[in-house]
Design a protein around this motif. Structure first.
Motif, PDB file in Angstrom:
ATOM      1  N   HIS A  74      25.321  16.324   2.580  1.00 43.36           N
ATOM      2  CA  HIS A  74      24.810  15.968   1.254  1.00 43.36           C
ATOM      3  C   HIS A  74      25.919  15.395   0.362  1.00 43.36           C
ATOM      4  CE1 HIS A  74      21.525  18.581   2.614  1.00 43.36           C
ATOM      5  NE2 HIS A  74      20.784  18.034   1.671  1.00 43.36           N
ATOM      6  N   SER A 107      17.722  21.759  -5.298  1.00 47.31           N
ATOM      7  CA  SER A 107      16.689  21.544  -4.277  1.00 47.31           C
ATOM      8  C   SER A 107      16.252  22.838  -3.610  1.00 47.31           C
ATOM      9  CB  SER A 107      17.202  20.563  -3.207  1.00 47.31           C
ATOM     10  OG  SER A 107      17.545  19.327  -3.782  1.00 47.31           O
ATOM     11  N   LYS A 130      11.037  27.738   1.498  1.00 46.55           N
ATOM     12  CA  LYS A 130      10.615  26.537   2.213  1.00 46.55           C
ATOM     13  C   LYS A 130      11.604  25.391   1.997  1.00 46.55           C
ATOM     14  CE  LYS A 130       6.674  23.410   2.763  1.00 46.55           C
ATOM     15  NZ  LYS A 130       5.286  23.096   2.304  1.00 46.55           N
ATOM     16  N   ASP A 131      12.037  25.214   0.765  1.00 48.38           N
ATOM     17  CA  ASP A 131      13.016  24.174   0.467  1.00 48.38           C
ATOM     18  C   ASP A 131      14.354  24.482   1.128  1.00 48.38           C
ATOM     19  OD1 ASP A 131      11.196  22.767  -1.042  1.00 48.38           O
ATOM     20  OD2 ASP A 131      11.785  23.726  -2.933  1.00 48.38           O
ATOM     21  N   ARG A 132      14.693  25.746   1.171  1.00 48.36           N
ATOM     22  CA  ARG A 132      15.934  26.157   1.824  1.00 48.36           C
ATOM     23  C   ARG A 132      15.928  25.788   3.294  1.00 48.36           C
ATOM     24  NH1 ARG A 132      17.123  30.607   4.765  1.00 48.36           N
ATOM     25  NH2 ARG A 132      19.332  31.254   4.874  1.00 48.36           N
ATOM     26  N   LEU A 133      14.805  26.024   3.973  1.00 54.48           N
ATOM     27  CA  LEU A 133      14.700  25.676   5.395  1.00 54.48           C
ATOM     28  C   LEU A 133      14.775  24.162   5.601  1.00 54.48           C
ATOM     29  CD1 LEU A 133      11.899  28.175   6.565  1.00 54.48           C
ATOM     30  CD2 LEU A 133      14.361  28.291   7.026  1.00 54.48           C
ATOM     31  N   LYS A 134      14.217  23.397   4.676  1.00 54.32           N
ATOM     32  CA  LYS A 134      14.298  21.934   4.772  1.00 54.32           C
ATOM     33  C   LYS A 134      15.751  21.468   4.689  1.00 54.32           C
ATOM     34  CE  LYS A 134       9.753  20.658   2.909  1.00 54.32           C
ATOM     35  NZ  LYS A 134       9.044  19.967   1.784  1.00 54.32           N
ATOM     36  N   ILE A 135      16.512  22.096   3.792  1.00 51.50           N
ATOM     37  CA  ILE A 135      17.924  21.720   3.645  1.00 51.50           C
ATOM     38  C   ILE A 135      18.699  22.045   4.916  1.00 51.50           C
ATOM     39  CG2 ILE A 135      20.054  22.290   2.413  1.00 51.50           C
ATOM     40  CD1 ILE A 135      18.403  22.630  -0.107  1.00 51.50           C
ATOM     41  N   THR A 141      17.525  22.296   7.965  1.00 55.01           N
ATOM     42  CA  THR A 141      17.106  21.397   9.041  1.00 55.01           C
ATOM     43  C   THR A 141      17.690  19.999   8.851  1.00 55.01           C
ATOM     44  OG1 THR A 141      15.032  22.629   9.281  1.00 55.01           O
ATOM     45  CG2 THR A 141      15.126  20.413  10.226  1.00 55.01           C
ATOM     46  N   LYS A 142      17.612  19.484   7.635  1.00 58.86           N
ATOM     47  CA  LYS A 142      18.139  18.152   7.353  1.00 58.86           C
ATOM     48  C   LYS A 142      19.645  18.084   7.572  1.00 58.86           C
ATOM     49  CE  LYS A 142      18.501  14.738   3.634  1.00 58.86           C
ATOM     50  NZ  LYS A 142      18.184  14.442   2.197  1.00 58.86           N
ATOM     51  N   SER A 143      20.337  19.173   7.330  1.00 58.95           N
ATOM     52  CA  SER A 143      21.797  19.192   7.453  1.00 58.95           C
ATOM     53  C   SER A 143      22.258  19.370   8.890  1.00 58.95           C
ATOM     54  CB  SER A 143      22.379  20.323   6.590  1.00 58.95           C
ATOM     55  OG  SER A 143      21.990  20.165   5.241  1.00 58.95           O
ATOM     56  N   SER A 152      14.370  22.279  13.880  1.00 54.11           N
ATOM     57  CA  SER A 152      13.034  22.284  13.284  1.00 54.11           C
ATOM     58  C   SER A 152      12.105  23.243  14.005  1.00 54.11           C
ATOM     59  CB  SER A 152      12.443  20.865  13.307  1.00 54.11           C
ATOM     60  OG  SER A 152      12.403  20.380  14.647  1.00 54.11           O
TER      61      SER A 152
END
Length: 522
Positions: free
Chosen positions: A122, A132, A137-142, A144-146, A151
């Motif tokens: 990031h 963010s 849920k947002d924490r898991l997205k971060i 996964t994206k990182s 996933s």
């Protein structure tokens, strides 16, 4: 539009001519705002502590709204050029990064090593990450994206977990507690992990260390890789260095110094395309793109220009020779100074090095040798003619760009000679060191103005035809005229009074300020 533009140019020219004729009217050079040169330039323009105090008082009044037009231009250039940054050592950078990791780790409930991977992906924008991660849920997205969590959780993946497992690389069957895995669940023996991490480090580790499974993009946190490399101190040391380089390279507020073998790092709270100077090696460069500072051209323009110069440099070097013939007696002349005002050593003819015209014609109207005349019928001509015209246009601007670059180098050597001459004069009791400082300031201002002028040519090359480009070329031409006048007087300082040189410095500084105020973008 044409009538309005012509009247504007005429009024602008008249106002600048009046400013040039007035020796007593002084406006501080824009370089007063540079931290290292502030005191020198204040002393030069004010010449006394009392004058400095008076000038500061006037600035205070100006801040309340009652300022002159020249002060408004100066303030605008200052606001555009001023840039707050800090030179940091690698140890200081490492400490700052560790603090950021601690903040993210505490908020996301992960280890500091995992937080570092998240921050790297990031661009180390701590605030954006925290804003963010408002819920699970947002924490898991971060995560996964990182690239620190798959996933598909390991328990639900196709990787079979049992008391014994087969290494995915060497296929040895071992107890699962002897195999190491990332959150993706892909398990490998310690020997294979060691080989993988060691090979990646020795290969330069351009993207960090990733999972060995095909198409798996999970990244190895630092503590995971250190487990295997701890037995090889030299590789571990290189790993730590490369990892820090990756962190700094990804950080939106940090830039490595471009100096050879320099380990300093520049930090800016608000990154901009502005000039920074390393306090260790004194290298000067643009914070945003890392090229030599290129105001008023922006980073995209200068990058395109430098790429084009690299591609076409051999053609340009072949056509643009370092020697030219005198327009009057045709004897071969080599340019050995920065000034473009040339006097033939044989016939004493004064001419311009760039356009080979009589020098006397340059002071009356447009400095025409800095303006490229487009062919209005080029669109109707053949492909070969258009290609020839494109090359001609490029060579026109490249020759001037290259000429001013050579002038900068020659004038740097001239400044060194001035230093020696000043020391000799002081030793002969021909004034004090302070008495001769105006020559050094003149050389510094000349270099600043010529660098600005040099960087106007890429901007002019890519600019579209129109009134704005005409105004730009006019101000470019006026700056070039005053620069060459200052260069001429500085190279022959013994033939000019101090007031003549200081007045020329004032005019050249104003020309630069005016151009930047109109065309330097924030």
């Amino acid at each position: 539009m044409i009538v309005f533009f012509s009247s504007f140019i005429q009024s602008y020219r008249n106002s600048m001519s009046q400013g040039k004729d007035s020796v007593d009217t002084k406006v501080d050079d824009d370089s007063e705002y540079e931290e290292d040169e502030e005191d020198d330039y204040d002393d030069y323009y004010n010449n006394s502590d009392d004058a400095l105090s008076d000038d500061n008082d006037q600035d205070d009044v100006g801040d309340k709204g009652d300022v002159s037009e020249n002060n408004n231009v100066k303030k605008k250039v200052h606001d555009l050029e001023y840039f707050q940054y800090t030179c940091m050592t690698l140890e200081e950078v490492d400490k700052k990064l560790d603090q950021d990791c601690a903040v993210v780790a505490d908020n996301l409930k992960v280890s500091k090593s995992v937080a570092a991977v998240i921050l790297q992906s990031h661009k180390w924008q701590v605030t954006a990450i925290l804003q963010s991660a408002t819920n699970q849920k947002d924490r898991l997205k971060i995560l996964t994206k990182s690239g620190v969590q798959d996933s598909v959780p390991a328990a639900q993946s196709k990787v079979k977990i049992s008391s014994k497992m087969e290494c995915g690389v060497c296929f040895d069957v071992q107890p699962k507690h002897k195999l190491e895995r990332l959150p993706c669940g892909h398990a490998y023996c310690k020997d294979c992990w060691l080989t993988h991490t060691e090979y990646t480090v020795k290969s330069g580790m351009p993207d960090g260390i990733q999972c060995m499974a095909k198409e798996c993009r999970l990244r190895c946190p630092k503590d995971f890789a250190v487990k295997f490399l701890s037995s090889k101190p030299e590789v571990l040391q290189k790993f730590n260095k490369l990892l820090l380089d990756l962190y700094i390279g990804a950080h939106y507020q940090l830039r490595f110094c471009i100096g050879a073998d320099c380990q300093m790092v520049m930090y800016a709270e608000v990154p901009k395309a502005r000039q920074v100077e390393c306090k260790s090696c004194r290298s000067v460069f643009c914070f945003e793109c890392g090229n030599n500072y290129h105001s008023p051209s922006n980073c995209d323009t200068i990058t395109k220009w430098l790429t084009k110069c690299r591609d076409d440099s051999e053609t340009a070097n072949y056509i643009c020779a370092n020697t030219k013939s005198c327009p009057q007696c045709h004897i071969c002349i080599e340019k050995n100074g920065g000034c473009n005002h040339i006097t033939c050593w044989k016939c004493k003819y004064d001419f311009c090095w760039m356009c080979l015209r009589d020098w006397r014609s340059h002071g009356n109207s447009y400095y025409s040798c800095s303006t490229y005349l487009e062919n209005p019928l080029i669109a109707e001509q053949s492909h070969e003619d258009r290609a020839r015209e494109a090359l001609k246009k490029y060579l026109f601007y490249f020759e001037r760009w290259e000429n001013h670059d050579r002038s900068l180098q020659l004038e740097e050597e001239a400044r060194k000679k001035i230093m020696v001459q000043i020391e000799e004069k002081v030793n002969r009791n021909e004034g004090t060191w302070i008495d001769w400082q105006y020559l050094l300031r003149a050389g510094e201002l000349l270099a600043k103005c010529r660098l600005t002028l040099k960087n106007t040519y890429p901007l002019a090359y890519y600019a579209s035809q129109g009134a704005e480009k005409e105004l730009f070329e006019y101000q470019q031409a006026q700056l070039e005229l005053e620069i060459e006048e200052l260069s001429w007087k500085l190279e022959r300082a013994g033939s000019y009074q101090r007031g003549d040189i200081e007045n020329q410095m004032d005019v050249a500084g104003k020309r630069r300020q005016t151009l930047l105020a109109h065309f330097l973008r924030d």
